[in-house]
Scaffold this motif. Sequence first.
Motif, PDB file in Angstrom:
ATOM      1  N   ARG A  23       4.024   1.386  -0.756  1.00 53.90           N
ATOM      2  CA  ARG A  23       4.845   1.375  -1.958  1.00 53.90           C
ATOM      3  C   ARG A  23       4.100   1.972  -3.137  1.00 53.90           C
ATOM      4  NH1 ARG A  23       8.570  -3.912  -3.031  1.00 53.90           N
ATOM      5  NH2 ARG A  23      10.296  -2.964  -1.985  1.00 53.90           N
ATOM      6  N   ASN A  24       2.828   1.670  -3.220  1.00 50.66           N
ATOM      7  CA  ASN A  24       2.025   2.201  -4.318  1.00 50.66           C
ATOM      8  C   ASN A  24       1.895   3.726  -4.210  1.00 50.66           C
ATOM      9  OD1 ASN A  24       1.666  -0.360  -5.323  1.00 50.66           O
ATOM     10  ND2 ASN A  24      -0.294  -0.674  -4.286  1.00 50.66           N
ATOM     11  N   LYS A  25       1.781   4.239  -2.996  1.00 49.34           N
ATOM     12  CA  LYS A  25       1.693   5.679  -2.811  1.00 49.34           C
ATOM     13  C   LYS A  25       2.990   6.365  -3.213  1.00 49.34           C
ATOM     14  CE  LYS A  25      -1.744   5.717   0.862  1.00 49.34           C
ATOM     15  NZ  LYS A  25      -2.021   6.076   2.258  1.00 49.34           N
ATOM     16  N   ALA A  59       5.207   5.197  -5.309  1.00 51.88           N
ATOM     17  CA  ALA A  59       5.340   5.076  -6.756  1.00 51.88           C
ATOM     18  C   ALA A  59       4.458   6.112  -7.454  1.00 51.88           C
ATOM     19  CB  ALA A  59       4.969   3.667  -7.206  1.00 51.88           C
ATOM     20  N   LEU A  60       3.256   6.319  -6.969  1.00 54.72           N
ATOM     21  CA  LEU A  60       2.357   7.300  -7.555  1.00 54.72           C
ATOM     22  C   LEU A  60       2.925   8.719  -7.405  1.00 54.72           C
ATOM     23  CD1 LEU A  60      -0.378   7.905  -8.871  1.00 54.72           C
ATOM     24  CD2 LEU A  60      -1.322   8.099  -6.573  1.00 54.72           C
ATOM     25  N   MET A 113       0.818  -1.192   0.000  1.00 55.07           N
ATOM     26  CA  MET A 113       0.000   0.000   0.000  1.00 55.07           C
ATOM     27  C   MET A 113       0.862   1.256   0.000  1.00 55.07           C
ATOM     28  SD  MET A 113      -3.180   0.857   0.147  1.00 55.07           S
ATOM     29  CE  MET A 113      -4.146   2.262   0.478  1.00 55.07           C
TER      30      MET A 113
END
Length: 70
Positions: free
Chosen positions: A3-5, A7-8, A1
């Motif tokens: 990591r996705n933030k 990356a975004l 979760m």
Amino acid sequence: MIRNKFALIFILFLVIMCYPSDAFAYINPGSGSDFFQMVMSFLAGIVTFFKGIYNNILKLFGKGNDKDYE
């Protein structure tokens, strides 16, 4: 979760940085020497800071003398 933030946010940052825009800026001919002076004074400050730490460590072990800064 998380990591996705990250990356975004990273992708968003790259898109914003690559988006062309007008700067309407002027670089003064003397700006290069000002930048060079800032970099050199920063490096001299770093060297002086670590030299002081090094001399304090030497004094702690009895290998330094009081005239290290002359």
